[in-house]
Write a protein that holds these residues in place. Sequence first.
Motif, PDB file in Angstrom:
ATOM      1  N   GLN A  16       0.834  -1.207   0.000  1.00  0.00           N
ATOM      2  CA  GLN A  16       0.000   0.000   0.000  1.00  0.00           C
ATOM      3  C   GLN A  16       0.867   1.255   0.000  1.00  0.00           C
ATOM      4  O   GLN A  16       2.044   1.216   0.378  1.00  0.00           O
ATOM      5  N   THR A  17       0.254   2.353  -0.408  1.00  0.00           N
ATOM      6  CA  THR A  17       0.951   3.635  -0.365  1.00  0.00           C
ATOM      7  C   THR A  17       1.487   3.885   1.043  1.00  0.00           C
ATOM      8  O   THR A  17       0.788   3.696   2.027  1.00  0.00           O
ATOM      9  N   LEU A  43       6.559   4.359  -0.083  1.00  0.00           N
ATOM     10  CA  LEU A  43       6.272   4.066  -1.485  1.00  0.00           C
ATOM     11  C   LEU A  43       5.010   4.771  -1.964  1.00  0.00           C
ATOM     12  O   LEU A  43       4.058   4.977  -1.195  1.00  0.00           O
ATOM     13  N   LYS A  44       5.044   5.143  -3.237  1.00  0.00           N
ATOM     14  CA  LYS A  44       3.942   5.855  -3.884  1.00  0.00           C
ATOM     15  C   LYS A  44       3.452   5.043  -5.080  1.00  0.00           C
ATOM     16  O   LYS A  44       4.208   4.248  -5.634  1.00  0.00           O
ATOM     17  N   THR A  62       4.359  -3.280  -7.021  1.00  0.00           N
ATOM     18  CA  THR A  62       3.073  -2.634  -7.257  1.00  0.00           C
ATOM     19  C   THR A  62       2.646  -1.924  -5.981  1.00  0.00           C
ATOM     20  O   THR A  62       2.565  -2.550  -4.921  1.00  0.00           O
ATOM     21  N   VAL A  63       2.389  -0.632  -6.094  1.00  0.00           N
ATOM     22  CA  VAL A  63       1.982   0.172  -4.948  1.00  0.00           C
ATOM     23  C   VAL A  63       0.542   0.601  -5.168  1.00  0.00           C
ATOM     24  O   VAL A  63       0.243   1.313  -6.137  1.00  0.00           O
ATOM     25  N   SER A  64      -0.329   0.165  -4.294  1.00  0.00           N
ATOM     26  CA  SER A  64      -1.756   0.501  -4.434  1.00  0.00           C
ATOM     27  C   SER A  64      -2.062   1.799  -3.706  1.00  0.00           C
ATOM     28  O   SER A  64      -1.467   2.111  -2.671  1.00  0.00           O
ATOM     29  N   SER A  65      -3.018   2.526  -4.254  1.00  0.00           N
ATOM     30  CA  SER A  65      -3.393   3.816  -3.648  1.00  0.00           C
ATOM     31  C   SER A  65      -4.499   3.652  -2.628  1.00  0.00           C
ATOM     32  O   SER A  65      -5.068   2.573  -2.487  1.00  0.00           O
TER      33      SER A  65
END
Length: 128
Positions: A13-14, A86-87, A125-128
């Motif tokens: 996650q973000t 992370l973004k 993979t970074v989820s918002s």
Amino acid sequence: QVQLVESGGGLVQTGGSLRLSCAASGRTFRANAVGWFRQAPGKEREFVAAISWNGGTTYYADSEKGRFTISRDNAKNTVYLQMNSLKPEDTAVYYCAVDRRPWRSNNWSRVAADFGSWGQGTQVTVSS
């Protein structure tokens, strides 16, 4: 010829963190700088960070300064990329590679063509 294998990617996650590893086999890369690059879908491969042959100096892309830390353990033939805060825009396949040029202090390169022995990459993979 040195072979590189990246690992440690995943879904986060973000604001989360991941630690990528780049393990070398075959010919040693202890005399070379090593870099991390990333490639998002539809975009060119871009430089992320690099580290000198002995780990004494590091070099980062401006967008990663303060969030990412590159390190290496030559006894383990491994280079790491610690990624914090992370973004979603960090989402990409991350690759490590060996700087093929003879080492010279502060002679950093961001150019993918200067690097070789690319690994297969690891997906982040970074989820918002």
